[in-house]
Design an enzyme around this catalytic site. Structure first.
Site, PDB file in Angstrom:
ATOM      1  N   ASN A  12      -1.473   1.031  -4.675  1.00 29.46           N
ATOM      2  CA  ASN A  12      -2.480   0.885  -3.477  1.00 29.46           C
ATOM      3  C   ASN A  12      -3.511   2.024  -3.829  1.00 29.46           C
ATOM      4  O   ASN A  12      -2.940   3.146  -3.627  1.00 29.46           O
ATOM      5  CB  ASN A  12      -1.460   1.230  -2.173  1.00 29.46           C
ATOM      6  CG  ASN A  12      -2.478   1.588  -1.004  1.00 29.46           C
ATOM      7  OD1 ASN A  12      -3.762   1.184  -0.900  1.00 29.46           O
ATOM      8  ND2 ASN A  12      -2.077   2.193  -0.155  1.00 29.46           N
TER       9      ASN A  12
ATOM     10  N   LYS B 203      -5.961   2.746  -2.042  1.00 31.61           N
ATOM     11  CA  LYS B 203      -6.727   3.444  -0.621  1.00 31.61           C
ATOM     12  C   LYS B 203      -7.971   3.553  -0.775  1.00 31.61           C
ATOM     13  O   LYS B 203      -8.720   2.632  -1.472  1.00 31.61           O
ATOM     14  CB  LYS B 203      -5.847   4.496  -0.681  1.00 31.61           C
ATOM     15  CG  LYS B 203      -4.329   4.809  -0.751  1.00 31.61           C
ATOM     16  CD  LYS B 203      -3.767   5.932  -0.085  1.00 31.61           C
ATOM     17  CE  LYS B 203      -2.349   5.988  -0.452  1.00 31.61           C
ATOM     18  NZ  LYS B 203      -1.453   6.930   0.406  1.00 31.61           N
TER      19      LYS B 203
ATOM     20  N   GLU C 210      -1.211   3.857   7.152  1.00 30.20           N
ATOM     21  CA  GLU C 210      -2.513   4.621   7.428  1.00 30.20           C
ATOM     22  C   GLU C 210      -3.337   3.746   8.240  1.00 30.20           C
ATOM     23  O   GLU C 210      -3.991   3.980   8.968  1.00 30.20           O
ATOM     24  CB  GLU C 210      -3.290   4.893   6.140  1.00 30.20           C
ATOM     25  CG  GLU C 210      -2.445   6.083   5.214  1.00 30.20           C
ATOM     26  CD  GLU C 210      -2.646   6.005   3.783  1.00 30.20           C
ATOM     27  OE1 GLU C 210      -3.252   5.184   3.449  1.00 30.20           O
ATOM     28  OE2 GLU C 210      -1.736   6.811   3.050  1.00 30.20           O
TER      29      GLU C 210
ATOM     30  N   GLY D 127       2.296  10.198   0.361  1.00 37.96           N
ATOM     31  CA  GLY D 127       1.127  11.256  -0.178  1.00 37.96           C
ATOM     32  C   GLY D 127       1.506  12.569  -0.133  1.00 37.96           C
ATOM     33  O   GLY D 127       0.899  13.612  -0.034  1.00 37.96           O
TER      34      GLY D 127
HETATM   35  C1  PEP Z   1       1.194   4.388  -0.410  1.00 37.70           C
HETATM   36  O1  PEP Z   1      -0.216   4.583   0.026  1.00 37.70           O
HETATM   37  O2  PEP Z   1       1.530   3.266  -0.156  1.00 37.70           O
HETATM   38  C2  PEP Z   1       2.105   5.252  -0.787  1.00 37.70           C
HETATM   39  C3  PEP Z   1       3.132   5.107  -1.036  1.00 37.70           C
HETATM   40  O3  PEP Z   1       1.248   6.535  -1.478  1.00 37.70           O
HETATM   41  P1  PEP Z   1       1.968   7.613  -2.505  1.00 37.70           P
HETATM   42  O4  PEP Z   1       2.616   6.972  -3.363  1.00 37.70           O
HETATM   43  O5  PEP Z   1       0.792   8.230  -2.868  1.00 37.70           O
HETATM   44  O6  PEP Z   1       2.740   8.236  -1.509  1.00 37.70           O
END
Ligand code: PEP
Length: 249
Positions: A10, A12, A97, A173
């Site tokens: 992902n 983002k 998010e 995150g």
């Molecule tokens: C995500 O955005 O789905 C995610 C799991 O982010 P991260 O791996 O950075 O925690």
């Protein structure tokens, strides 16, 4: 039959179109595998150059969101037909998010899931509890509600092809990964919930990912769990580490 793992990045709101092509060219040789489906979910504006850049590889391109109407006066939104027209096969639905910053609800998630199936796009349906909910001991109740509403009106045959991403919000995150026991417990609970909604065959077929600070070190112990069929990866999907995560064995 054993479920094939699915490992999705992902991205983002990261990577301009030219940066996206550069990153894909770096990752292309690193994410080669026959053991897992590999998906890069990228920002909408990166989709077309990304599709071009992954031609001839094992990488599929997914979207990070989509709207639930066919077309019309929805300024700023992307329709399912816009995605299928260019060859997008997956879409992330209901990421925490989007729920937190863009007012997504279980109801809009359900509408999007139904619309994705109508267009033959595989939804990666996200669910996950907050730290408060975990501390209150209501994790599974909350996630069962999210899953049950997300799948309202979805047929068993459709559900068999779906992907659910279990992402504890406190682990996204933050560098905090759920323990393998916590991740397996909830992914197993989600599979039982699917068995209750549908049947054992559907529960056995559906793929359930874990997401939340997955990295090259934690991936192997997570992915070996019986109910974890891969990962949804944020930060580490933008780095060469993603190659190690995909080739976790
Ligand atoms: C995500 O955005 O789905 C995610 C799991 O982010 P991260 O791996 O950075 O925690």
């Amino acid at each position: 039959m054993a479920r094939k793992k699915i490992i999705a990045g992902n991205w983002k709101m990261n990577m301009t179109p030219s940066e996206a092509v550069e990153l894909i060219n770096t990752l292309k040789p690193l994410v080669k595998t026959e053991d897992a489906d590999v998906v890069f979910c990228v920002p909408a504006i990166d989709i077309i150059p990304a599709l071009e850049a992954v031609k001839g590889t094992n990488i599929e391109i997914g979207a990070e969101n989509m709207y639930y109407e066919e077309k019309g006066a929805y300024t700023g939104e992307i329709s399912p037909a816009m995605l299928t027209d260019v060859g997008v096969k997956y879409v992330i639905i209901g990421h925490s998010e989007r729920r937190e910053y863009f007012a997504e609800t279980d109801e809009t998630v359900n509408k999007k899931v139904l619309k994705a199936f109508e267009h033959g796009i595989t939804p990666i349906v996200c669910c996950g509890e907050t730290l408060t909910q975990r501390e209150q001991g209501v994790t599974m109740d909350f996630i069962r509600q999210q899953v049950k509403i997300a799948f309202l009106g979805v047929t068993a045959d459709q559900a068999k092809t779906a992907v659910i991403a279990y992402e504890p919000i406190w682990a996204i995150g933050t560098g905090k990964t759920a323990t393998t026991e916590q991740a397996q417990e909830v992914c197993g609970g989600i599979r039982r919930c699917i068995a209750e909604i549908y049947d054992e065959a559907t529960a056995e077929a559906i793929r359930i990912q874990y997401g939340g600070s997955v990295n090259a070190k934690t991936a192997p112990e997570l992915f070996v769990q019986p109910d974890i069929d891969g990962g949804l990866v944020g930060g580490a999907a933008l780095k060469p580490d993603f190659g190690q995560i995909v080739n976790w064995k």
